[in-house]
Structures are given as structure tokens and as C-alpha cells.
Design a protein around this motif. Sequence first.
Motif, PDB file in Angstrom:
ATOM      1  N   VAL A 136       0.832  -1.208   0.000  1.00  0.00           N
ATOM      2  CA  VAL A 136       0.000   0.000   0.000  1.00  0.00           C
ATOM      3  C   VAL A 136       0.862   1.251   0.000  1.00  0.00           C
ATOM      4  CG1 VAL A 136      -1.569   1.391   1.414  1.00  0.00           C
ATOM      5  CG2 VAL A 136      -2.069  -1.023   1.019  1.00  0.00           C
ATOM      6  N   PHE A 137       1.851   1.297   0.879  1.00  0.00           N
ATOM      7  CA  PHE A 137       2.628   2.529   1.023  1.00  0.00           C
ATOM      8  C   PHE A 137       3.719   2.658  -0.031  1.00  0.00           C
ATOM      9  CE2 PHE A 137       0.520   2.157   5.115  1.00  0.00           C
ATOM     10  CZ  PHE A 137      -0.078   3.402   5.145  1.00  0.00           C
ATOM     11  N   SER A 138       4.049   1.548  -0.682  1.00  0.00           N
ATOM     12  CA  SER A 138       4.944   1.624  -1.832  1.00  0.00           C
ATOM     13  C   SER A 138       4.309   2.455  -2.941  1.00  0.00           C
ATOM     14  CB  SER A 138       5.248   0.214  -2.342  1.00  0.00           C
ATOM     15  OG  SER A 138       5.973   0.264  -3.554  1.00  0.00           O
ATOM     16  N   LYS A 139       3.016   2.292  -3.124  1.00  0.00           N
ATOM     17  CA  LYS A 139       2.304   2.993  -4.190  1.00  0.00           C
ATOM     18  C   LYS A 139       2.183   4.489  -3.927  1.00  0.00           C
ATOM     19  CE  LYS A 139      -0.479  -1.102  -5.286  1.00  0.00           C
ATOM     20  NZ  LYS A 139      -1.835  -1.715  -5.220  1.00  0.00           N
ATOM     21  N   THR A 140       2.361   4.887  -2.674  1.00  0.00           N
ATOM     22  CA  THR A 140       2.195   6.301  -2.320  1.00  0.00           C
ATOM     23  C   THR A 140       3.531   7.011  -2.108  1.00  0.00           C
ATOM     24  OG1 THR A 140       2.104   5.811   0.060  1.00  0.00           O
ATOM     25  CG2 THR A 140       0.034   5.737  -1.148  1.00  0.00           C
ATOM     26  N   ASN A 141       4.640   6.271  -2.308  1.00  0.00           N
ATOM     27  CA  ASN A 141       5.986   6.816  -2.077  1.00  0.00           C
ATOM     28  C   ASN A 141       6.209   7.241  -0.629  1.00  0.00           C
ATOM     29  OD1 ASN A 141       6.923   6.550  -4.790  1.00  0.00           O
ATOM     30  ND2 ASN A 141       5.740   8.372  -5.334  1.00  0.00           N
ATOM     31  N   LEU A 142       5.480   6.628   0.290  1.00  0.00           N
ATOM     32  CA  LEU A 142       5.648   6.935   1.714  1.00  0.00           C
ATOM     33  C   LEU A 142       6.348   5.809   2.467  1.00  0.00           C
ATOM     34  CD1 LEU A 142       2.181   8.573   2.482  1.00  0.00           C
ATOM     35  CD2 LEU A 142       4.407   9.718   2.355  1.00  0.00           C
ATOM     36  N   ASN A 175       9.587  -2.895  -3.578  1.00  0.00           N
ATOM     37  CA  ASN A 175       8.556  -1.929  -3.199  1.00  0.00           C
ATOM     38  C   ASN A 175       9.097  -0.521  -2.962  1.00  0.00           C
ATOM     39  OD1 ASN A 175       5.898  -3.544  -2.826  1.00  0.00           O
ATOM     40  ND2 ASN A 175       7.478  -4.843  -1.906  1.00  0.00           N
ATOM     41  N   ASN A 176      10.320  -0.299  -3.432  1.00  0.00           N
ATOM     42  CA  ASN A 176      10.916   1.047  -3.420  1.00  0.00           C
ATOM     43  C   ASN A 176      11.027   1.658  -2.022  1.00  0.00           C
ATOM     44  OD1 ASN A 176      11.130   1.228  -6.349  1.00  0.00           O
ATOM     45  ND2 ASN A 176       8.893   1.398  -6.335  1.00  0.00           N
ATOM     46  N   ALA A 177      11.322   0.812  -1.034  1.00  0.00           N
ATOM     47  CA  ALA A 177      11.603   1.336   0.303  1.00  0.00           C
ATOM     48  C   ALA A 177      12.952   2.058   0.275  1.00  0.00           C
ATOM     49  CB  ALA A 177      11.633   0.212   1.330  1.00  0.00           C
TER      50      ALA A 177
END
Length: 350
Positions: A136-142, A175-177
Motif C-alpha cells: 500500500v505505502f509503496s504505491k504512495t511513495n511513503l 517496493n521502493n523502500a
Amino acid sequence: MGKGPLFIIPFRCTFGCDSNCVHCISAGKQALVDEVDTAGAKHVIDQISEFGATFFGLTGGEPFLRKDLPEIISYAKHKGLSVSIITDGHKMDNAAVKMLIDNQVRVSVSIDGTEKINDTIRGKGAYKAAVSAIKVFSKTNLLDCLVCTFAKTENNTTNVNKNDIVHVIELAQKNNARWAVFHGFVPFSKESLKADPTPQQYEWACNTLYDLMQEYKDQPEINVYIPFMARVAKQRGMPNFDDWYNNFFLGKCWFGKFLSIAENGEIIPCSYNDVYRAGNIKNKPLEHIWKDMESNEFFAKARDKNNLRGKCGICEYKHLCGGCRTAALFYTDDIHGSDPRCPYIPKNFK
């Protein structure tokens, strides 16, 4: 904002947690009776803002057990603070997700390896909840960090192995963490020592993580919250060691050089040490407590690595490492004692 002596101040907004992680002081605990109410939490935020921190870090326990969490976060944003939160994701519903996105909260998710070991350490269903939050938060860049804590269960099952470590790194990458953070276990009682991996496992983990840092080349950045990772990196010839050590490495012992705010307003001199207190912001400004800590003889001695005893005291790497003071306390009953989780034998050791 951002002019104070510390970039981030964590607030353990509740001691309560309905998970039963083997490595956590809050496992299965209820909220404490003297936890600050909503007005008290806002006072915490006022103090952090006046102190000059940039980030307000929400920890637990499980922060989402606080019904007033949206109001607390909204108030922190109103005061101009950036907000971060760490959670395992199991209390995350659509309303919680929307609230975090609306307030642009940076999210760190706790996950300790593959599904099998993660659920062994944290409880059945924990892995799926964590991965759901990660996506979920990967999609929001958060998505800020994935945080893996090394631990050992009662039957000696552990996540100190390459499969579980790489799994966390790959999840972070996919997931771009921003970071994958690997955390050594920090004991919180004599009884909790049974959950600590062995010195040999820690040494293997540090060397393996060093190799993986070179392999993944900051995609994602890998950070290690273990003091003797600094010694391993130095021994292994890390390029740009000084820059890494001074500006990136999280694993230094922060006892007496940092502070967290407990759920009742008390100041903890290390986010993972519940033995000592330095004051309470209910009756004293945070800035004054910090100044008292800076001049306090006990904390000054704890900060000075020349006061280390035992193996740590004669180690040629003590000013880079010095071990974890909380681990030393529970293993040796001495805040200045050696951290026995490090297997390195100093050159001067006889």
C-alpha cells in the motif's frame, strides 16, 4: 524546525501491543495506566517542536491501538513537524491508510524474514499484514524502511540466515523502500536474553550484510543497527568508511546521546533502555532535560568510551564500536561492561 540538537524525537505513544513478538518489551502488554491522554500527547508535540527537532517519530507498542492517533498526527503536522511511524501493519484498515496518506506520514514496517519465520517470531498472520502495508505505502511513495530484528525463538529457530535476510532486502527493493534496516536484538530483561542470537550468529550476520551492501549498491540502502558492524566494516575495508560511519551508520550506541519520550512523558536516554529515566516533560521542558543529561555525571561517564571495562575496554575498535550499553547492562549488570555478543578478541586481550 530543524535547529535543535536532534533531528528526530521518538514518542512511544503507547506501551500496549496485541502482538506477541519474542523480541519486544511490549509483547502482549496492555496500555499503562499513566499514559498521556490526547492533551498530554499534544504537549509532547509542543515540546518536540520547541526543542527544534524536524521529525516526530511514533513508536509503540502498536501505535494504532491509540484511538486518538489521527488527532495526534494532525496536530504534529499543524506544528510543522514531519511525522514517521513504525508498525507491523496488522491494525491497518482503509481509514488508517487514508489518514497516513493525507498527512504524508513516512511509514516503516516491521518484518523479520519470510512468512514462516516472521509468523514464528511475531504470530500467525503477521507476515501477510506486513506485506499488505508494504504494498500500500509503496504505491504512495511513503514507504520509508523495512525493519528486520534478529531474534531466536524458544526452539532456537532464528532469522539469522541468508534466505530471510535477502527476502527482506528484495521486498524493500521491489517496493521502493528507502532503507532495509537490520536490527540486533536489544535485551529488556534477564529473561529476554534467551531471544538473543549467539555471538557467532551476529558476526556472520554483520559480514553477510557487508557483502550484501556491496552487491545491492544502495538499491535499497542497507543499514545495520548493531554496534560492532562498524568494526566489521573497518576490517573489511569499506570504501569511504568515515563518511558512512559519520553520516549513515545507525548502529552506534546512542545511550545518553539521544532521547525518546515514553508513553507517560518520561524521558528515556535510549529508545531501547527502560531502566533509566532522565526526567518528565510534564513538569520540566524537554530542552532543560536535555541540558541536564549533557551535564549529568552518570550519562557523561556512560558516553565516554574510556570508561568501558572488560574486553570492550581494551579493544582497539572501542571508539568506533564500544558495544551496546543496554546489552552490557543485562548481561554483566554493569552499564560500563563489555557487550558479550561480539566475539572479536582484541589484540591486547590476554
